[in-house]
Design a protein around this motif. Structure first.
Motif, mmCIF file in Angstrom:
data_model
loop_
_atom_site.group_PDB
_atom_site.id
_atom_site.type_symbol
_atom_site.label_atom_id
_atom_site.label_comp_id
_atom_site.label_asym_id
_atom_site.label_seq_id
_atom_site.Cartn_x
_atom_site.Cartn_y
_atom_site.Cartn_z
ATOM 1 N N GLU A 176 141.052 24.277 5.902
ATOM 2 C CA GLU A 176 140.913 23.209 6.582
ATOM 3 C C GLU A 176 142.442 23.053 7.546
ATOM 4 O O GLU A 176 142.494 22.432 8.632
ATOM 5 N N VAL A 177 143.598 23.426 6.680
ATOM 6 C CA VAL A 177 144.812 23.177 7.434
ATOM 7 C C VAL A 177 145.063 23.830 8.471
ATOM 8 O O VAL A 177 145.567 23.587 9.401
ATOM 9 N N THR A 178 144.417 25.171 8.140
ATOM 10 C CA THR A 178 144.732 26.067 9.461
ATOM 11 C C THR A 178 143.954 25.887 10.589
ATOM 12 O O THR A 178 144.266 25.741 11.795
ATOM 13 N N GLU A 179 142.871 25.116 10.446
ATOM 14 C CA GLU A 179 141.862 24.580 11.615
ATOM 15 C C GLU A 179 142.663 23.522 12.182
ATOM 16 O O GLU A 179 142.532 23.383 13.572
ATOM 17 N N VAL A 180 143.539 22.575 11.592
ATOM 18 C CA VAL A 180 144.397 21.580 11.988
ATOM 19 C C VAL A 180 145.600 22.169 13.105
ATOM 20 O O VAL A 180 145.707 21.854 13.980
ATOM 21 N N ILE A 181 146.012 23.449 12.471
ATOM 22 C CA ILE A 181 147.187 23.906 12.976
ATOM 23 C C ILE A 181 146.755 24.547 14.521
ATOM 24 O O ILE A 181 147.242 24.281 15.530
ATOM 25 N N MET A 182 145.484 25.233 14.473
ATOM 26 C CA MET A 182 145.104 25.755 15.406
ATOM 27 C C MET A 182 144.455 24.755 16.536
ATOM 28 O O MET A 182 144.853 25.094 17.810
ATOM 29 N N ALA A 183 144.238 23.694 16.092
ATOM 30 C CA ALA A 183 143.814 22.551 17.124
ATOM 31 C C ALA A 183 144.804 22.292 17.902
ATOM 32 O O ALA A 183 145.041 22.054 19.019
ATOM 33 N N HIS A 184 146.252 22.081 17.061
ATOM 34 C CA HIS A 184 147.298 21.461 17.754
ATOM 35 C C HIS A 184 147.752 22.438 18.765
ATOM 36 O O HIS A 184 148.379 22.234 19.951
ATOM 37 N N ILE A 185 147.650 23.960 18.468
ATOM 38 C CA ILE A 185 148.079 24.877 19.294
ATOM 39 C C ILE A 185 147.343 24.933 20.594
ATOM 40 O O ILE A 185 147.572 25.086 21.846
ATOM 41 N N GLN A 186 145.812 24.592 20.484
ATOM 42 C CA GLN A 186 144.823 24.690 21.239
ATOM 43 C C GLN A 186 145.244 23.390 22.193
ATOM 44 O O GLN A 186 145.228 23.396 23.580
ATOM 45 N N LYS A 187 145.841 22.370 21.872
ATOM 46 C CA LYS A 187 145.972 21.110 22.562
ATOM 47 C C LYS A 187 147.248 21.424 23.499
ATOM 48 O O LYS A 187 147.144 21.081 24.667
ATOM 49 N N LEU A 188 148.237 22.228 22.896
ATOM 50 C CA LEU A 188 149.390 22.665 23.904
ATOM 51 C C LEU A 188 148.763 23.485 24.894
ATOM 52 O O LEU A 188 149.310 23.174 26.203
ATOM 53 N N LEU A 189 148.160 24.433 24.671
ATOM 54 C CA LEU A 189 147.448 25.263 25.694
ATOM 55 C C LEU A 189 146.738 24.655 26.821
ATOM 56 O O LEU A 189 147.119 24.728 27.696
#
Length: 197
Positions: A176-189
């Protein structure tokens, strides 16, 4: 630290003539305390580029085979790299990363695990969430926006630190935490990709 800074300046000097680095959001990077730095992965140059643009020294995992090469085996430990066995559950590497974070250092990680040349963000491995929860550190998301083409701009975007304490308190799962992290990276992209401007 002295050799790290020397190596950093050498790498920066070698890359600067060929790429125009646009570094965004360095002010978001905590000046002290443990930081898990999580970035997308588009090219073999990503680790050195993160190393020369991050405001603090970054400890990277590197595949164990590299530490057996004559030149690299002496240099890698001096630039804060530590070995990890690929494809296996490497308990020693896990302990090393967690201890570095608990010691207030920066650990760099590419949650996708391998390069994704399409520019699209792939699925993140649960290891990112594991380190984030166990390391007593905040997470700084990072987006590298290329491609790496000679004399072209390469953006390195650092996002605001993600506080992991609420996830620890709620006993969130690493996935779940990995998904949160990836969502933040995606937002920056999404926010900084030239096609979206």
């Amino acid at each position: 630290m002295e050799f790290y800074q020397f190596a950093r300046s050498v790498v920066y000097g070698a890359l600067k003539p060929f790429y125009r680095f646009d570094i965004i959001g360095k002010e978001h990077f905590p000046k002290e305390g443990g930081v898990l730095l999580c970035s997308n992965h588009i090219d073999a140059l990503d680790p050195p580029v993160v190393g020369i643009t991050a405001p603090r020294p970054v400890n990277f995992m590197a595949k164990e085979e590299l530490f057996k090469l004559p030149i690299l085996k002496g240099i890698l430990p001096k630039v804060h790299a530590f070995p990890v066995k690929r494809g296996l559950s490497d308990r020693q590497a896990l302990r090393t990363a967690v201890n570095l974070l608990k010691d207030g250092q920066v650990v760099g990680l590419f949650p996708e695990g391998t390069r994704n040349r399409t520019g699209q963000l792939g699925k993140g491995f649960s290891g990112a969430g594991f380190f984030a929860l166990r390391g007593n550190a905040v997470v700084v998301p990072c987006a590298i926006i290329g491609p790496y083409k000679i004399f072209r701009k390469v953006k390195v975007v650092y996002g605001e630190a993600i506080d992991m304490e609420p996830y620890r308190e709620s006993r969130a799962k690493p996935e779940e935490v990995t998904e949160v992290i990836m969502a933040h990276i995606q937002k920056l992209l999404d926010e900084h990709h030239p096609q979206n401007k």
